[in-house]
Design a protein around this motif. Structure first.
Motif, PDB file in Angstrom:
ATOM      1  N   ALA A 227       0.837  -1.161   0.053  1.00  0.00           N
ATOM      2  CA  ALA A 227      -0.165  -0.011   0.045  1.00  0.00           C
ATOM      3  C   ALA A 227       0.854   1.190  -0.012  1.00  0.00           C
ATOM      4  O   ALA A 227       2.031   1.314   0.475  1.00  0.00           O
ATOM      5  CB  ALA A 227      -0.861   0.000   1.203  1.00  0.00           C
ATOM      6  N   THR A 228       0.239   2.272  -0.447  1.00  0.00           N
ATOM      7  CA  THR A 228       0.830   3.656  -0.577  1.00  0.00           C
ATOM      8  C   THR A 228       1.080   4.122   1.205  1.00  0.00           C
ATOM      9  O   THR A 228      -0.013   4.389   1.595  1.00  0.00           O
ATOM     10  CB  THR A 228       0.382   4.595  -1.403  1.00  0.00           C
ATOM     11  OG1 THR A 228       0.219   4.229  -2.633  1.00  0.00           O
ATOM     12  CG2 THR A 228       0.968   5.989  -1.300  1.00  0.00           C
ATOM     13  N   VAL A 229       2.184   4.452   1.467  1.00  0.00           N
ATOM     14  CA  VAL A 229       2.386   5.046   2.687  1.00  0.00           C
ATOM     15  C   VAL A 229       2.549   6.611   2.799  1.00  0.00           C
ATOM     16  O   VAL A 229       1.815   7.441   3.560  1.00  0.00           O
ATOM     17  CB  VAL A 229       3.708   4.475   3.534  1.00  0.00           C
ATOM     18  CG1 VAL A 229       4.040   5.065   4.872  1.00  0.00           C
ATOM     19  CG2 VAL A 229       3.758   3.129   3.708  1.00  0.00           C
ATOM     20  N   ALA A 230       3.020   6.994   1.669  1.00  0.00           N
ATOM     21  CA  ALA A 230       2.953   8.577   1.363  1.00  0.00           C
ATOM     22  C   ALA A 230       3.569   8.923   0.053  1.00  0.00           C
ATOM     23  O   ALA A 230       4.030   8.017  -0.688  1.00  0.00           O
ATOM     24  CB  ALA A 230       4.193   9.056   2.514  1.00  0.00           C
ATOM     25  N   ILE A 231       3.074   9.994  -0.377  1.00  0.00           N
ATOM     26  CA  ILE A 231       3.773  10.677  -1.456  1.00  0.00           C
ATOM     27  C   ILE A 231       4.554  12.161  -0.938  1.00  0.00           C
ATOM     28  O   ILE A 231       3.692  13.007  -0.559  1.00  0.00           O
ATOM     29  CB  ILE A 231       2.344  11.174  -2.421  1.00  0.00           C
ATOM     30  CG1 ILE A 231       1.679   9.883  -3.065  1.00  0.00           C
ATOM     31  CG2 ILE A 231       3.058  12.051  -3.652  1.00  0.00           C
ATOM     32  CD1 ILE A 231       0.545  10.073  -3.963  1.00  0.00           C
ATOM     33  N   ASP A 273       6.718   9.596  10.684  1.00  0.00           N
ATOM     34  CA  ASP A 273       7.074   8.503  11.244  1.00  0.00           C
ATOM     35  C   ASP A 273       7.089   7.141  10.429  1.00  0.00           C
ATOM     36  O   ASP A 273       7.982   6.268  10.261  1.00  0.00           O
ATOM     37  CB  ASP A 273       6.139   8.185  12.519  1.00  0.00           C
ATOM     38  CG  ASP A 273       6.683   9.266  13.544  1.00  0.00           C
ATOM     39  OD1 ASP A 273       7.632   9.872  13.343  1.00  0.00           O
ATOM     40  OD2 ASP A 273       6.033   9.577  14.412  1.00  0.00           O
ATOM     41  N   ALA A 274       5.925   6.941   9.607  1.00  0.00           N
ATOM     42  CA  ALA A 274       5.563   5.768   8.645  1.00  0.00           C
ATOM     43  C   ALA A 274       6.850   5.749   7.675  1.00  0.00           C
ATOM     44  O   ALA A 274       7.198   4.554   7.338  1.00  0.00           O
ATOM     45  CB  ALA A 274       4.485   5.765   8.002  1.00  0.00           C
ATOM     46  N   VAL A 275       7.300   6.945   7.103  1.00  0.00           N
ATOM     47  CA  VAL A 275       8.178   6.907   6.178  1.00  0.00           C
ATOM     48  C   VAL A 275       9.527   6.539   6.650  1.00  0.00           C
ATOM     49  O   VAL A 275      10.205   5.964   6.204  1.00  0.00           O
ATOM     50  CB  VAL A 275       8.377   8.417   5.595  1.00  0.00           C
ATOM     51  CG1 VAL A 275       9.606   8.525   4.611  1.00  0.00           C
ATOM     52  CG2 VAL A 275       7.015   8.614   4.711  1.00  0.00           C
ATOM     53  N   ARG A 276      10.034   7.259   7.782  1.00  0.00           N
ATOM     54  CA  ARG A 276      11.204   6.650   8.571  1.00  0.00           C
ATOM     55  C   ARG A 276      11.366   5.455   9.115  1.00  0.00           C
ATOM     56  O   ARG A 276      12.342   4.790   8.847  1.00  0.00           O
ATOM     57  CB  ARG A 276      11.418   7.673   9.905  1.00  0.00           C
ATOM     58  CG  ARG A 276      11.533   9.085   9.547  1.00  0.00           C
ATOM     59  CD  ARG A 276      11.634   9.953  10.585  1.00  0.00           C
ATOM     60  NE  ARG A 276      11.828  11.380  10.377  1.00  0.00           N
ATOM     61  CZ  ARG A 276      12.974  12.141   9.981  1.00  0.00           C
ATOM     62  NH1 ARG A 276      14.040  11.186   9.962  1.00  0.00           N
ATOM     63  NH2 ARG A 276      13.199  13.294   9.887  1.00  0.00           N
ATOM     64  N   ASP A 277      10.241   4.815   9.205  1.00  0.00           N
ATOM     65  CA  ASP A 277      10.074   3.258   9.748  1.00  0.00           C
ATOM     66  C   ASP A 277      10.498   2.347   8.713  1.00  0.00           C
ATOM     67  O   ASP A 277      10.943   1.371   8.761  1.00  0.00           O
ATOM     68  CB  ASP A 277       8.693   3.030  10.155  1.00  0.00           C
ATOM     69  CG  ASP A 277       8.470   3.419  11.644  1.00  0.00           C
ATOM     70  OD1 ASP A 277       9.606   4.113  12.382  1.00  0.00           O
ATOM     71  OD2 ASP A 277       7.331   3.455  12.111  1.00  0.00           O
ATOM     72  N   LEU A 278      10.355   2.830   7.315  1.00  0.00           N
ATOM     73  CA  LEU A 278      10.715   2.218   6.159  1.00  0.00           C
ATOM     74  C   LEU A 278      12.139   2.443   5.768  1.00  0.00           C
ATOM     75  O   LEU A 278      12.507   1.890   4.543  1.00  0.00           O
ATOM     76  CB  LEU A 278       9.926   2.642   5.053  1.00  0.00           C
ATOM     77  CG  LEU A 278       8.343   2.237   5.093  1.00  0.00           C
ATOM     78  CD1 LEU A 278       7.497   2.486   3.955  1.00  0.00           C
ATOM     79  CD2 LEU A 278       8.350   0.533   4.994  1.00  0.00           C
ATOM     80  N   GLY A 279      12.868   3.126   6.418  1.00  0.00           N
ATOM     81  CA  GLY A 279      14.334   3.511   6.206  1.00  0.00           C
ATOM     82  C   GLY A 279      14.699   4.609   5.390  1.00  0.00           C
ATOM     83  O   GLY A 279      15.699   4.750   4.996  1.00  0.00           O
ATOM     84  N   TYR A 280      13.666   5.495   5.247  1.00  0.00           N
ATOM     85  CA  TYR A 280      13.747   6.758   4.333  1.00  0.00           C
ATOM     86  C   TYR A 280      14.197   7.691   5.469  1.00  0.00           C
ATOM     87  O   TYR A 280      13.707   8.105   6.559  1.00  0.00           O
ATOM     88  CB  TYR A 280      12.649   7.037   3.730  1.00  0.00           C
ATOM     89  CG  TYR A 280      12.154   6.149   2.464  1.00  0.00           C
ATOM     90  CD1 TYR A 280      12.924   6.392   1.196  1.00  0.00           C
ATOM     91  CD2 TYR A 280      11.436   5.207   2.839  1.00  0.00           C
ATOM     92  CE1 TYR A 280      12.428   5.438   0.280  1.00  0.00           C
ATOM     93  CE2 TYR A 280      11.070   4.264   1.816  1.00  0.00           C
ATOM     94  CZ  TYR A 280      11.574   4.323   0.434  1.00  0.00           C
ATOM     95  OH  TYR A 280      11.281   3.602  -0.256  1.00  0.00           O
ATOM     96  N   GLY A 281      15.187   8.695   5.174  1.00  0.00           N
ATOM     97  CA  GLY A 281      15.252  10.002   5.797  1.00  0.00           C
ATOM     98  C   GLY A 281      14.438  11.005   5.377  1.00  0.00           C
ATOM     99  O   GLY A 281      13.837  11.012   4.241  1.00  0.00           O
ATOM    100  N   MET A 282      14.191  12.143   6.117  1.00  0.00           N
ATOM    101  CA  MET A 282      13.520  13.133   5.852  1.00  0.00           C
ATOM    102  C   MET A 282      13.805  14.370   6.339  1.00  0.00           C
ATOM    103  O   MET A 282      14.204  14.389   7.515  1.00  0.00           O
ATOM    104  CB  MET A 282      11.853  12.944   6.321  1.00  0.00           C
ATOM    105  CG  MET A 282      10.978  13.966   5.869  1.00  0.00           C
ATOM    106  SD  MET A 282       9.221  13.888   6.286  1.00  0.00           S
ATOM    107  CE  MET A 282       8.600  12.586   5.174  1.00  0.00           C
ATOM    108  N   LEU A 308      25.024  13.395   8.502  1.00  0.00           N
ATOM    109  CA  LEU A 308      24.504  13.280   9.766  1.00  0.00           C
ATOM    110  C   LEU A 308      23.338  12.089   9.772  1.00  0.00           C
ATOM    111  O   LEU A 308      22.683  11.731   8.674  1.00  0.00           O
ATOM    112  CB  LEU A 308      23.571  15.016   9.629  1.00  0.00           C
ATOM    113  CG  LEU A 308      24.738  15.895  10.390  1.00  0.00           C
ATOM    114  CD1 LEU A 308      23.879  17.017  10.173  1.00  0.00           C
ATOM    115  CD2 LEU A 308      25.378  15.637  11.555  1.00  0.00           C
ATOM    116  N   ALA A 309      22.745  11.815  10.891  1.00  0.00           N
ATOM    117  CA  ALA A 309      21.898  10.904  10.675  1.00  0.00           C
ATOM    118  C   ALA A 309      20.437  11.734  10.288  1.00  0.00           C
ATOM    119  O   ALA A 309      20.306  12.826  10.521  1.00  0.00           O
ATOM    120  CB  ALA A 309      21.367  10.323  12.310  1.00  0.00           C
ATOM    121  N   SER A 310      19.670  11.282   9.741  1.00  0.00           N
ATOM    122  CA  SER A 310      18.407  11.709   9.176  1.00  0.00           C
ATOM    123  C   SER A 310      17.113  11.971  10.085  1.00  0.00           C
ATOM    124  O   SER A 310      16.250  12.865  10.123  1.00  0.00           O
ATOM    125  CB  SER A 310      17.856  11.172   7.822  1.00  0.00           C
ATOM    126  OG  SER A 310      18.753  11.127   6.583  1.00  0.00           O
TER     127      SER A 310
END
Length: 310
Positions: A227-231, A273-282, A308-310
């Motif tokens: 499923a799509t978590v975010a755009i 938080d959902a995006v970061r949980d998938l291993g993406y930085g923001m 730096l850590a994301s």
């Protein structure tokens, strides 16, 4: 008691003669203006104020009044045309009305108005809300030739999203060959992208380009496999890093019926938080970051290098 204004007359341009016919003397008109019950749009032109009128709404009034005093060979152009088309005018000065007259020479500037002189093709002039205005393509090219890049990119992106085609824009650029500012206009128009959803996103992209940052993917869909978590507004694939411009326009767009802004902020935090949980930085930024720009650029550079850590 002030005069009761019929709702239908908000925005109607009135001459001193029109107001005299309504029983207002010269002193009475001046008193209405002082009380804010009447706006002096320009010399010899008045209007009833619109409720909570924005600067753009006030500018539209000024454009209507100005067009009423020039010949049929003139039209609204440049930033005034952008306002009539409903395009964003990032940090634009709306004090002066900009018009273009169909002639090769004889432009002039006077208080509150700039009259440009330029050849206007028949297909470069359309009618918007009863006013003659340069077409979307001509307006974008004029902005790109004469205005700061941020304003031109924000307006141009919006024009593409509105339906302006690349072919129409290219044709307008070709017709402007040899005109002042055309080299810069070609550069600006080459950066336009109708996928930007707000002026802040458009200006962000221009800042990144000018700073030499890698070009991000726009409106990237992030999924969890099913499923799509975010755009997200921006995405740098090589670094699995996302970027989000947070502006009030964006939060207004995301509001659901009956919802206040705080609920949108909370929902956006859950999405992040959902995006970061998938291993993406923001990285997130706001309008003031765009004004200062260099701290934001350095922050993104460090994160894209992984310092730096994301």
């Amino acid at each position: 008691m002030g005069e009761q204004m019929p709702r239908a007359e908000a925005g109607l341009i009135l001459s001193p003669g029109d107001l005299a016919a309504r029983g207002h003397s010269a002193d009475g008109i001046a008193a209405l203006v002082r009380r804010g019950e009447l706006i002096r749009v320009r010399r010899g032109a008045y209007a009833y104020p619109e409720p909570a009128a924005s600067p753009e709404a006030q500018h539209r009034l000024a454009v209507r009044a100005a067009l009423a005093h020039v010949g049929n060979d003139a039209c609204a152009s440049h930033i005034s045309a952008a306002v009539l088309h409903g395009l964003p005018v990032w940090r634009g000065d709306l004090w002066r009305v900009h018009l273009t007259k169909h002639r090769e020479h004889g432009g002039r500037i006077r208080p509150g108005q700039v009259m440009h002189a330029s050849v206007l093709r028949e297909d470069e002039v359309i009618t918007v809300a009863g006013m003659r205005v340069t077409s979307l393509a001509r307006t974008v090219v004029d902005l790109a030739r004469r205005y700061p890049g941020a304003l031109a990119v924000a307006a141009g992106d919006a024009a593409l999203a509105r339906g302006l085609s690349g072919d129409e824009l290219d044709a307008a650029l070709d017709r402007a060959a040899g005109w002042r500012g055309i080299v810069g206009a070609r550069r600006i128009c080459g950066l336009l992208d109708g996928r930007s959803e707000s002026p802040g996103e458009s200006v962000s992209r221009l800042i990144f380009h000018d700073a030499g940052l890698p070009a991000p993917v726009l409106q990237h869909k992030i999924t969890d496999g099913s499923a799509t978590v975010a755009i997200v507004d921006f995405y740098w694939p090589q670094w699995r890093h996302t970027g989000e411009f947070d502006g009030m326009i964006k939060y207004g767009r995301l509001r659901r019926p009956g919802e206040d802004v705080s609920a949108v902020v909370i929902r956006e935090k859950v999405r992040e938080d959902a995006v970061r949980d998938l291993g993406y930085g923001m990285t997130r930024w706001i309008t003031t970051d765009l004004d200062e720009r260099w701290p934001l650029i350095e922050r993104l550079r460090r994160r894209l290098r992984g310092d730096l850590a994301s």
